[in-house]
Scaffold this motif. Structure first.
Motif, PDB file in Angstrom:
ATOM      1  N   THR A  63       0.874  -1.173   0.000  1.00  0.00           N
ATOM      2  CA  THR A  63       0.000   0.000   0.000  1.00  0.00           C
ATOM      3  C   THR A  63       0.914   1.226   0.000  1.00  0.00           C
ATOM      4  O   THR A  63       1.787   1.363   0.855  1.00  0.00           O
ATOM      5  CB  THR A  63      -0.897   0.038   1.255  1.00  0.00           C
ATOM      6  N   LEU A  64       0.696   2.074  -1.001  1.00  0.00           N
ATOM      7  CA  LEU A  64       1.498   3.315  -1.066  1.00  0.00           C
ATOM      8  C   LEU A  64       0.803   4.410  -0.269  1.00  0.00           C
ATOM      9  O   LEU A  64       1.427   5.314   0.250  1.00  0.00           O
ATOM     10  CB  LEU A  64       1.694   3.731  -2.519  1.00  0.00           C
ATOM     11  N   TRP A  65      -0.537   4.335  -0.238  1.00  0.00           N
ATOM     12  CA  TRP A  65      -1.295   5.115   0.749  1.00  0.00           C
ATOM     13  C   TRP A  65      -2.386   4.206   1.295  1.00  0.00           C
ATOM     14  O   TRP A  65      -3.207   3.725   0.528  1.00  0.00           O
ATOM     15  CB  TRP A  65      -1.925   6.399   0.175  1.00  0.00           C
ATOM     16  N   PRO A  66      -2.479   3.916   2.563  1.00  0.00           N
ATOM     17  CA  PRO A  66      -1.550   4.404   3.593  1.00  0.00           C
ATOM     18  C   PRO A  66      -0.168   3.770   3.461  1.00  0.00           C
ATOM     19  O   PRO A  66      -0.064   2.574   3.224  1.00  0.00           O
ATOM     20  CB  PRO A  66      -2.231   3.990   4.899  1.00  0.00           C
ATOM     21  N   PHE A  67       0.858   4.590   3.631  1.00  0.00           N
ATOM     22  CA  PHE A  67       2.245   4.127   3.522  1.00  0.00           C
ATOM     23  C   PHE A  67       2.618   3.380   4.804  1.00  0.00           C
ATOM     24  O   PHE A  67       2.297   3.851   5.900  1.00  0.00           O
ATOM     25  CB  PHE A  67       3.173   5.336   3.335  1.00  0.00           C
ATOM     26  N   PRO A  68       3.266   2.220   4.660  1.00  0.00           N
ATOM     27  CA  PRO A  68       3.612   1.441   5.871  1.00  0.00           C
ATOM     28  C   PRO A  68       4.775   2.054   6.646  1.00  0.00           C
ATOM     29  O   PRO A  68       5.876   1.507   6.702  1.00  0.00           O
ATOM     30  CB  PRO A  68       3.970   0.060   5.298  1.00  0.00           C
ATOM     31  N   LYS A  69       4.495   3.189   7.258  1.00  0.00           N
ATOM     32  CA  LYS A  69       5.545   3.988   7.924  1.00  0.00           C
ATOM     33  C   LYS A  69       6.210   3.242   9.070  1.00  0.00           C
ATOM     34  O   LYS A  69       7.427   3.156   9.157  1.00  0.00           O
ATOM     35  CB  LYS A  69       4.922   5.282   8.487  1.00  0.00           C
ATOM     36  N   ALA A  70       5.354   2.708   9.968  1.00  0.00           N
ATOM     37  CA  ALA A  70       5.902   2.070  11.171  1.00  0.00           C
ATOM     38  C   ALA A  70       6.730   0.854  10.794  1.00  0.00           C
ATOM     39  O   ALA A  70       7.812   0.619  11.369  1.00  0.00           O
ATOM     40  CB  ALA A  70       4.764   1.673  12.115  1.00  0.00           C
TER      41      ALA A  70
END
Lengths: 247, 355
Positions: free
Chosen positions: B282-289
């Motif tokens: 998934t680019l949005w939501p970006f897997p930040k964590a």
């Protein structure tokens, strides 16, 4: 026994509209609602309303409604109709919506013979944004963006949408009417009813162009506006049934 | 359909859409996604669906708005220049909270650009694209099989969250052929009591609307959208990690670039270099964590894209600039080779992570 002879149509919500004094959207809304009642299609009708003065029509028509982006009502109506071919889908659009930003959508819905009914209200000016030049503005007509009057040398000539669409095979009923007096209102209602019946019979695209006043942006009283419409708009946009192909 | 079928990525999206119960497709031809519109033209009538070639991308996306608002499971597709035209409609669809699937098989830009693969629509896809504060959910497959799986996932997400979902592919993925199977993919059915279907037995009309003239009401609508986006960020991120556990250098890439980056990672590993790959799905939501966690032990990050470096910003934000973020990309429809990336990896190790 008292018999009620005249009442608000069920397809019109019992609220005051936001329209200016002398604006004819209210009359046209009522005619559309009366037709929906008489054809007994309130429960199966799905409306699509435009951007412009009549954007709030979803508050007035008592039927399922989608509000569309500016000019895109025929495309939105196409999407709805393809999902529900057995329902009655109509658009309600102004002249900026149908004859400028959404011309392509209108022309191609007609060309496809999309089984929808378009109510096209032509008041020769942009109302909601404050009286700017419309594609239907008359030559020499003064507007906020044609302060010296529309010059055909630079701004071209008014578009006669009904005549244009009548050339398309998919358009089965095209009429131009106005609502400046009771006789014309009756003719307008007949045309609107026919336009819905064409759809109900599955014949193709139908549009009714309704000439209407905009006293506020024309800078006229409601009575002067009616006179101006009769003397100036009707010669430019003749009232007629331009196409009526049944079956 | 239990067997595997050799097909193009574009066709796999089309077949998966049919499996997902998509009955309506509105689109306009553009290279390199035309196999998809052609597939839908042939396939949808076979399953009692409706295919319509619109007069423009603008009309197509507004047909999607109408059909989605009417309760249909609906899809459109295009490629980069066409996606720019669709942005008006996508903003409205996001605002009206209508479910639909939008496919972008990206090509090189800007402008008319070319017809070879690109990834330069990342900003447009993940940051809004149209006017207003909104997001579409963006999923980025990197194989034909995943194009099929993520298409079904996209329809499910769209209906569950009442939000447009974009499948962000590229010309290479759209055109390449790989085996794909379409079985064992769960299709979630969701009731749509809000749809404009004609009032029927209802006493009140259903209204699909994006106009809020009162600022207080419009702010409330925005707050509701932001709450949904927060939920999506919490629950719906997807990613893949390969060899990240001990990696000193983490490559970040999605879509076709991740396939090339993976080969470069293997080249580096065969030389004893501790390199891993983090692939956002998934680019949005970006897997930040997940990315922040993956790079904890690394000394640097290398983002690889077919663009001038658009995802770099999300990568840097995700790791809060804690590590140097390098970038390697090609543009204009050019595709880098694994060797080009490998050379970048060597350079980074030579400078001990670099700055």
């Amino acid at each position: 026994m008292v018999e009620k002879l005249f009442a608000r149509p069920d397809s019109l919500v019992d609220v005051a509209t936001h329209y200016c004094p002398g604006c004819q959207h209210g009359i046209i809304h009522r005619l559309v609602a009366e037709v929906i009642d008489e054809l007994e299609i309130q429960k199966t009708a799905i409306g699509v309303v435009p951007v412009g003065c009549s954007v709030l029509a979803y508050n007035y028509f008592n039927v399922d409604t989608q509000q569309a982006a500016h000019g895109r009502a025929p495309a939105v109506a196409t999407g709805i109709k393809r999902v529900h071919p057995d329902k009655v889908v109509f658009t309600y659009q102004g002249d900026g919506d149908a004859a400028a930003i959404g011309t392509a959508e209108m022309v191609h819905a007609a060309a496809r013979g999309e089984r929808i009914t378009a109510i096209f209200v032509n008041n020769a000016i942009y109302g909601m944004t404050g009286g700017q030049l419309a594609p239907t503005t008359l030559v020499d007509q003064v507007t906020a963006t044609s302060p010296y009057g529309r010059q055909s040398s630079s701004a071209g000539w008014p578009i006669r949408l009904s005549e244009m669409l009548a050339t398309l095979d998919g358009a089965k009923f095209i009429a131009r009417v106005c609502v400046n007096d009771p006789a014309n209102m009756a003719k307008a209602k007949t045309a609107i009813k026919t336009a819905f019946q064409v759809q109900i019979r599955g014949e193709g695209f139908a549009m009714v162009e309704v000439l209407a006043t905009c006293p506020t942006n024309w800078g006229k009283s409601p009575i002067e506006a009616k006179k101006w419409l009769k003397e100036n708009m009707i010669p430019q946009f003749p009232l007629n049934v331009y196409k009526n192909i049944q079956g | 359909m239990a067997e595997k079928i050799l097909m193009k990525g574009n066709e796999a999206i089309g077949e998966a859409a049919v499996v997902a119960g998509c009955k309506y497709y509105f689109g306009y031809p553009i290279t390199p996604q035309s196999e998809l519109i052609e597939y839908m033209a042939k396939r949808l009538p076979e399953v009692g669906g409706t295919f319509l070639q619109a007069e423009s991308e603008i009309a197509a996306i507004n047909m999607v708005y109408g059909a989605a608002g009417a309760g249909g499971r609906v899809m459109t597709s295009s490629s980069s220049p066409g996606m720019s035209l669709k942005q008006e409609g996508i903003s409205y669809i996001a605002a009206a909270e209508l479910p639909c699937v939008i496919v972008n098989i990206m090509r090189g830009g800007p402008g008319l650009g070319g017809i070879q693969p690109g990834q330069a629509d990342y900003f447009q896809a993940t940051k809004g694209g149209g006017h207003g504060d909104y997001h579409v959910i963006v999923v980025a497959p990197n194989s034909v099989q995943e194009m099929a799986e993520l298409t079904i996932h996209a329809f499910n997400l769209a209906d569950q969250y009442l939000n447009p979902v974009m499948i962000l592919g590229d010309g290479a993925l759209g055109q390449m052929m790989e085996p794909a199977s379409f079985h064992d993919m769960p299709v979630i059915a969701v009731e749509k009591p809000w749809a404009t279907t004609g009032m029927g037995e209802r006493s009140e009309p259903n209204i699909i609307n994006t106009l809020q003239l009162k600022p207080e009401m419009l702010e409330q609508a925005n707050n509701r959208l932001q709450k949904k986006y927060a939920l999506l960020q919490e629950k719906e991120t997807r990613w893949e990690e390969i060899h990240t556990e001990d990696a000193e250098l983490i490559l970040v890439a999605y879509g076709i670039a991740s396939r090339i980056a993976f080969t470069a990672v293997e080249m580096a590993r065969s030389e004893g270099l501790k390199v891993g790959l983090f692939r956002p799905i998934t680019l949005w939501p970006f897997p930040k964590a997940a990315l922040a966690n993956a790079v904890r032990k690394a000394i640097a990050v290398l983002t690889v894209e077919l663009s001038a470096g658009q995802m770099v910003e999300d990568v840097s934000l995700a790791i809060q600039c804690a590590k140097p973020v390098h970038f390697y990309g090609r543009t204009g429809g050019m595709i880098m080779s694994p060797k080009e990336i490998y050379e970048q990896i060597i350079k980074i190790f030579e400078t001990k992570g670099g700055k």
